[in-house]
Design a protein around this motif. Structure first.
Motif, short mmCIF file in Angstrom:
data_model
loop_
_atom_site.label_atom_id
_atom_site.label_comp_id
_atom_site.label_asym_id
_atom_site.label_seq_id
_atom_site.Cartn_x
_atom_site.Cartn_y
_atom_site.Cartn_z
N GLY A 100 67.87 125.40 -50.04
CA GLY A 100 67.66 125.59 -51.48
C GLY A 100 68.58 124.69 -52.29
O GLY A 100 68.14 124.04 -53.26
N GLU A 103 67.61 121.03 -51.92
CA GLU A 103 66.37 120.73 -52.63
C GLU A 103 66.68 120.51 -54.12
O GLU A 103 66.17 119.58 -54.74
CB GLU A 103 65.37 121.86 -52.45
N ALA A 104 67.54 121.37 -54.67
CA ALA A 104 67.89 121.24 -56.08
C ALA A 104 68.55 119.88 -56.34
O ALA A 104 68.27 119.21 -57.34
CB ALA A 104 68.83 122.37 -56.49
N ASP B 93 66.16 128.64 -62.56
CA ASP B 93 67.17 128.99 -61.55
C ASP B 93 66.69 130.13 -60.67
O ASP B 93 66.87 130.11 -59.45
CB ASP B 93 68.48 129.42 -62.24
N THR B 96 63.76 129.32 -58.17
CA THR B 96 64.26 128.58 -57.00
C THR B 96 64.95 129.54 -56.03
O THR B 96 64.70 129.50 -54.83
CB THR B 96 65.27 127.50 -57.44
N ALA B 120 56.35 127.11 -53.09
CA ALA B 120 57.73 126.71 -53.34
C ALA B 120 57.89 125.20 -53.41
O ALA B 120 58.74 124.69 -54.13
CB ALA B 120 58.64 127.27 -52.25
N VAL B 125 56.98 123.59 -59.35
CA VAL B 125 58.35 124.07 -59.22
C VAL B 125 59.33 122.95 -59.54
O VAL B 125 60.30 123.12 -60.27
CB VAL B 125 58.61 124.63 -57.80
N ARG B 126 59.03 121.77 -59.00
CA ARG B 126 59.89 120.62 -59.27
C ARG B 126 59.95 120.35 -60.79
O ARG B 126 61.02 120.11 -61.33
CB ARG B 126 59.37 119.38 -58.55
N ARG B 129 61.95 123.11 -62.60
CA ARG B 129 63.34 122.94 -62.20
C ARG B 129 63.99 121.76 -62.94
O ARG B 129 65.06 121.89 -63.51
CB ARG B 129 63.35 122.71 -60.68
#
Lengths: 564, 564
Positions: A100, A103-104, B93, B96, B120, B125-126, B129
């Protein structure tokens, strides 16, 4: 195949190693990318580093998790069965978390996540997770840890170190522990009844070579010994025992690095004997971790220097007879950290929370203990110097030492940081064993708390984290003695101190209401643990200014080498 | 399209809603599976629940994260621009983090993770994020929060509530805050100079209907008002102000649920007036959260009951004139929680840390304040009852109230738990604003701390978490007034209290060394916050016995309905 592991464990062990290798590659790709983002013309650029603080902070945290997992997994192949299981459990939890976090970072750097995601979602991760980090596995492990009364994380120590550890643990349990609560709750100064036997046991000379009457054999530092003693003492009390070593550790390393032969011969045996006790004055009210801006000034006078200015958070300054004071001896502000020198300030030892030292020539030094929520016993002081005279002989390194204060301080800091991870280990071990004891004694819903799955899982996770910190700290300690491990000392400090916060928090939860009572030792472990990520380099400073910077510099030099 | 959002934000908002919906489905699949694992013959089975405590604990934590994200994202479409951005940042946050946690649960339950992983790793999601939760976005948001001095999370309140909130915030700032440090550091009892104005302002009757001289209008409870006042008072002091409401809240709700008309008419106006002050005695030394095993016994005597036994953690028992004591009135142990009744024990009010009340008939009640690391001002007492006489008139519900003690306590607990989330909100807001103030004032490396990206990111994350807690608490408060929200009260308590720990911890880090000094308020916020996850239902108890149980029961009834 390591003989302590069953077939399936050995299999899991290989699997964990393989996954950690792949994560290492993925992390290095992110580092390379981050290094380019933070560089200009092939060198790290201050402005770009500042613009990427969030990224750098995460990189440092990831590196810490990853190195901790790699170290324990690497070490436990030769360790006890329980440590092997703890290593795998830590790796399983950590690997899941790392995906996780990585990936961030990949998102943040604009890297493609396909490969990373394929790795994260593979069957291998599921297997490791289920077999080593699943709830049933953790519960079983927690039970084993409780059966062993928390005597886990059995790092291999050489014989003298193991003997010292045992002797100090006995001393800490018999002599320190009975006084620890009272010292904390009444904010007392560490009494001579603790200091004197510790002097006799050599606590203050652990990293001082034998030729200077210290206890580091063969003329070299013995960091694992220092960690082991620190840990043993900190298990009984962070503030009244385990932290006594920090200051002689920093001062001795600074003197070894930059003192004149005469200074070493004069001071090191005295420091080793704990007479005088020492303190370190770096931080100033207006400058925390920004060492280069320090302003306490030394003005030349006949035969020495007159010090004027303020310092703060100078732990043990009252009781100490010798303060290492980082002083601006070059009045040219533009000299920055190159204008700093280390001066050794002598003063009488004072008990209590306030003192004034007045010199015949009119100079003075005043101190006031800052009340804190924990870490009580040595007291951290606000200091005000006014024309306080220090003779030339007390400038570390003499005339050539002028301007070297920053570098010598940093030399000492490596020792202070690894020593602090030893302090974190002691606090964690104390919390873990207290939680186990309570969970065995306390009955809820007609059974001891330890019989419940959630308690077992919590104990297992606390133990796995403690074990990872312990294997890492001793591994870095050995590196330091080989002249390396400078960045790693900050890294293990960061990791172990954060871990001490979570382990003591969970130990409190296991105690329920009693965990919040001052009469229960675990409440002291919790407030004491809180200081660890703040002092000796706040975690943000270490993450950004030491760890990330070092990682990115390395990455950049590889990139540049490839490019050349 | 909500008018407060820009096109791209509105787009992100839809995206966050869609992702949360899909995660909700994924979570429900895990719940269904877990319900089957924990059931036997279509009903939850105690033994199987115990065997899956680890799983149940994680389910409760996931549900809390998810509901918090859903609530803030749902609410901020109509809120200020800064709240909208905080909602998206929190969602980014949290989403994720949730994938990792859900995946672990899927592994644990043996569910296939393909769909979850596809979700995911998707482009959505990207995007969320990067645009809402990336470092640059967080840094910008942190700066905005700092510019607004932390005055964020502007939940819509009706006019009387908003007015009350403003009045209590002023009072708290002007009258409570100047005394808070002294009360904490000297472990004083809340002085009459604070109690009397709070009585006059109606603090003790917030949830008592107007017909009983309380301040809940229209004969119904007004939970958002109670939360708002609690939050405002707790911002100045958890222990000397914000927690005064907890006990009348629990007692009034228990009386409303089960008191005779005569008892309500007699006691509610008095409780509302803060005369007598109240305390609640449930926990016993040998039984923490295991209410059904409580042993303090009441023996019938002429005209009443003689109480013998011990209670612990009875907050404010010294100052209180009225204790609600959960008493075993049925000596048959097998009756379990059906053998418990609520008795109202009258006693004189005492200042100080110890007291003895002796009755003419020979009965006695002794109390001793337990020293704690924080939450000081009301003191939590150990109590020992010996043949302490309580008249029949003081059995809540009269003769038909016998055996109802467990249910009535639980009715009161819902109020205590939502009130505690209000307390957590106040502590978090205090920590956030203190951190912002310090970050603006403090210069490091030649610039204010707030100018550094990492500080901004930390402020943004603290603010987003606080905002999520605040939107959730008030939403649950409204549900409670509609007769629902029983499980959610525990859930928001769990979530807000854990959040208060992390927010106060980060606020300390921003303060550096000063964060550890007792002279800096943030050190008090930190030790105060630590009690929140321990008392009023320890987080483990709430997670397992209230939240997970309720979630699994719901899941099971759906499964059974589908099967039927």
């Amino acid at each position: 195949m390591p003989t302590n592991l069953s077939v399936s464990e050995s299999d899991l062990h290989s699997l964990a190693c393989m996954l950690l290798d792949r994560i290492e590659c993925a992390f290095e790709a992110a580092l390379d990318r981050a290094a380019i983002l933070c560089a200009r013309d092939g060198r790290l650029d201050g402005r770009r580093l500042d613009d990427n603080q969030g990224l750098c902070y995460e990189l440092a945290l990831i590196r810490a998790d990853l190195l901790a997992a790699q170290t324990i997994v690497g070490a436990v192949a030769n360790a006890s069965a329980i440590d092997a299981a703890l290593g795998l459990a830590f790796a399983a939890d950590t690997i899941t978390g790392l995906f996780g976090k990585l990936e961030a970072i990949y998102f943040e750097c604009g890297l493609d996540t396909c490969e990373l995601q394929a790795l994260a979602t593979g069957e291998n991760v599921r297997r490791l997770r289920n077999e080593a980090g699943g709830m049933a596995a953790l519960a079983k492990l927690g039970k084993l840890v409780a059966d062993a009364d928390g005597e886990i994380a059995d790092v291999v120590l050489d014989e003298p170190t193991a003997m010292a550890r045992d002797a100090f643990r006995r001393f800490a349990g018999d002599v320190v522990a009975p006084l620890a609560e009272k010292i904390h709750r009444h904010d007392l100064t560490v009494p001579e009844s603790l200091l004197q036997p510790m002097r006799e046991m050599g606590v203050f000379g652990l990293s001082i070579p034998e030729e200077y009457e210290g206890h580091a054999p063969g003329g070299r530092e013995n960091t694992p010994m220092m960690i082991a003693v620190t840990e043993a003492l900190s298990e009984a009390s962070l503030a009244a025992a385990g932290s006594l070593i920090t200051r002689p550790e920093i001062l001795a390393r600074a003197l070894m690095a930059g003192g004149t032969e005469q200074q070493k011969a004069h001071w090191l045996p005295r420091i080793a004997a704990g007479n005088p006790l020492c303190a370190i004055a770096i931080t100033e009210p207006d400058y925390g971790s920004d060492v280069a801006s320090l302003a306490l000034k030394g003005k030349r006078t006949e035969g020495g220097w007159l010090l004027t200015g303020a310092k703060t958070w100078c732990t043990f300054a009252g009781k100490a007879g010798l303060l290492m004071v980082v002083t601006r001896t070059n009045p040219d502000k533009a000299a920055g950290h190159r204008g700093l020198s280390l001066l050794l300030v002598e003063k009488p030892s004072h008990d209590g929370h306030e003192f004034i030292c007045e010199q015949q020539g009119g100079g003075s030094l005043r101190g006031r203990a800052i009340p804190t929520i924990g870490y009580r016993g040595m007291h951290s002081f606000d200091l005000v110097f006014e024309d306080y005279f220090v003779p030339d002989a007390n400038v570390v390194g003499g005339e050539t030492g002028l301007g070297q204060g920053f570098y010598l301080t940093m030399a000492g800091m490596v020792g202070g940081r690894i020593q602090t991870s030893g302090r974190a280990l002691g606090v964690m071990r104390a919390a873990l064993t207290a939680a186990i004891r309570y969970a065995k004694d306390r009955k809820v819903f007609h059974a001891p708390l330890i019989d419940f799955q959630l308690t077992q899982i919590k104990i297992a996770r606390m133990a796995a984290r403690f074990a990872a910190c312990r294997y890492l700290a001793y591994a870095v300690g050995r590196q330091i003695d080989e002249g390396a491990g400078r960045m790693e000392a900050s890294l293990v400090k960061l990791f172990a101190c954060r871990s001490a916060e979570s382990v003591t928090r969970e130990a409190q939860q296991i105690h329920g209401g009693m965990g919040y009572a001052e009469e229960t030792a675990v409440s002291r472990y919790f407030v004491d643990a809180r200081v660890l990520s703040i002092f000796e380099g706040a975690e943000e400073t270490l993450a950004l200014k030491v760890i990330a910077k070092s990682l990115l510099e390395d990455a950049l030099s590889h990139i540049n080498a490839r490019g050349a």
